[in-house]
Design an enzyme around this catalytic site. Structure first.
Site, PDB file in Angstrom:
ATOM      1  N   ASP A 279       1.260  -1.093   0.059  1.00 43.87           N
ATOM      2  CA  ASP A 279       0.165  -0.069   0.523  1.00 43.87           C
ATOM      3  C   ASP A 279       0.868   0.892  -0.126  1.00 43.87           C
ATOM      4  OD1 ASP A 279      -2.698  -1.969  -0.179  1.00 43.87           O
ATOM      5  OD2 ASP A 279      -2.600  -0.903   2.293  1.00 43.87           O
ATOM      6  N   GLU A 305      -2.936  -2.546  -9.039  1.00 42.59           N
ATOM      7  CA  GLU A 305      -1.830  -1.779  -9.181  1.00 42.59           C
ATOM      8  C   GLU A 305      -1.747  -1.107 -10.666  1.00 42.59           C
ATOM      9  OE1 GLU A 305      -1.221  -6.229 -10.903  1.00 42.59           O
ATOM     10  OE2 GLU A 305      -1.830  -4.781  -8.829  1.00 42.59           O
TER      11      GLU A 305
END
Length: 414
Positions: A279, A305
């Site tokens: 994260d 992503e």
């Protein structure tokens, strides 16, 4: 038609301030809406109640204090309102100045009253209160939202500007006139016309601040509903709307482009740094992307992503430079997480916004295909697909890599 005397009007103002205390307590304590700001404004309205409910209560204190006690609620109420507005407008740097002005004003007024100069004490009090009201006027004007309609802005500013005029003119009147008119409520019952003016100011301040806070809350909720909670980028729904808006401009002859990017080997990032580190890596990527964007560009997270940059009014060659710049910045800035350093790379696909594509589906599919090719050809590279009218003028061969070659990221950084 019945008329209201000054005492009745002052009781109405006191009741209104008491009602606003309940409103701010409910907003801050029950609904947890801007708790600190709500607490400051609740305290401000609470302090103002005695001034209007019992304007002559100052006579109960030692005579040496003069009218000092009776006029303090207005000073401290204005200070708390100013601090509340200061926080509401996110102008935290002014808080010490506001507290300093309030403390000096109260002290100067007390010393002058005890020294037997009540008029000089009134001058200091009026001047200090006027400065607080003036600062609040300025804070609302400078801190307002750019998209706030002008009539609403004027409604928010008007009561503070009017109060500033009253207070500073009273300070001036103390110097010029031997027996100046009293416009500050405290220690006496003023004329009904003055109380009507204070009633108008109180109503505008209470309703205006509550409306401003609720408006900020609605805007915040709207912002959250359109944003990815981790990175702050546009979510998928907001991205689709932004892309359609960009495509509508494309139909009018404007040049825009898209940059699709996907973090290389992100599974390894998660395995190396953990999911919390993953994260942090995405937030690190978002920071780099934002640093290389203009104000009119938009960033969206499409899932996992994978991100997309919407570059408005940007020729394809300039979009290619942006992608290369981001790729270079990403390689040069390793992710730092709990003592670990990891170089993170990404693959990019750069494509123009196509005409006759109102939803942007073909434009997005083209950028996505280039991204997929960049990943299958070795990752850590930029692929570009020029539009027909740019192939000749710019000399960019279709589907050509930008010049970046696949590099194996190392865990130790550069």
């Amino acid at each position: 038609m019945p008329t209201f005397d000054a005492e009745t009007l002052m009781l109405v103002i006191a009741v209104f301030n008491g009602f606003m205390v309940l409103v701010w307590v409910l907003l801050g304590r029950v609904f947890q809406i801007a708790p600190q700001t709500s607490l400051l404004l609740a305290a401000a309205h609470l302090i103002l109640v005695p001034s209007f409910y019992c304007p002559s209560c100052g006579a109960l204190w030692p005579e040496a204090f003069g009218t000092w006690i009776a006029i303090q609620p207005l000073l401290f109420g204005l200070c708390l309102i100013s601090l509340g507005v200061n926080r509401l407008m996110r102008l935290y740097s002014k808080a010490r100045w506001l507290i300093g002005v309030t403390g000096l004003t109260s002290l100067a007024s007390l010393v002058l009253n005890v020294a037997g100069s009540p008029e000089a004490g009134l001058f200091a009090h009026s001047l200090g209160c006027g400065l607080l009201a003036l600062q609040t006027t300025r804070d609302i004007w400078t801190g307002r939202d750019a998209d706030l309609p002008r009539p609403v802005t004027l409604f928010l500013v008007l009561p503070y500007a009017l109060l500033t005029l009253l207070l500073l003119s009273e300070a001036l009147a103390v110097i010029i006139w031997p027996a100046p008119p009293r416009w500050i409520i405290g220690g006496q019952t003023p004329k009904a016309s003055v109380v009507w003016l204070y009633l108008l100011i109180s109503l505008c301040i209470g309703v205006g601040l509550a409306g401003l806070l609720v408006g900020r809350l609605v805007k915040r909720i709207k912002y959250i509903s359109l944003r990815d909670p981790l990175t702050g980028a546009l979510n998928r729904r907001a991205f689709e709307v932004a892309l359609q808006n960009l495509q509508a401009l494309t139909e009018r002859g404007h040049n825009h482009c898209l940059i699709m990017l996907d973090v290389d080997h992100f599974k390894q990032v998660n395995e190396t740094l953990g999911h919390a580190g993953g994260d942090a890596a995405l937030q690190h990527l978002t920071t780099i992307l934002n640093a290389n964007m203009r104000a009119l560009d938009q960033l969206a997270r499409l899932g996992g992503e994978e991100f997309c940059l919407l570059l408005a009014h940007t020729p394809l060659r300039e979009g290619l430079r942006v992608a290369e710049r981001v790729a270079q910045a990403l390689r040069a800035s390793p992710v730092q997480w709990r003592g670990q350093s990891l170089v993170m790379t990404a693959s990019f696909g750069v494509a123009p916004c196509l005409r006759d594509d109102p939803l942007g589906e073909r434009s997005l599919a083209q950028a996505d295909a280039l991204l997929y090719r960049a990943k299958t050809d070795g990752r850590n590279r930029v692929y570009v697909q020029p539009s027909e009218n740019e192939r000749v003028s710019d000399g960019i061969p279709p589907s050509a890599p930008s010049g970046f070659h696949a590099q194996q990221p190392s865990a130790g950084g550069h």
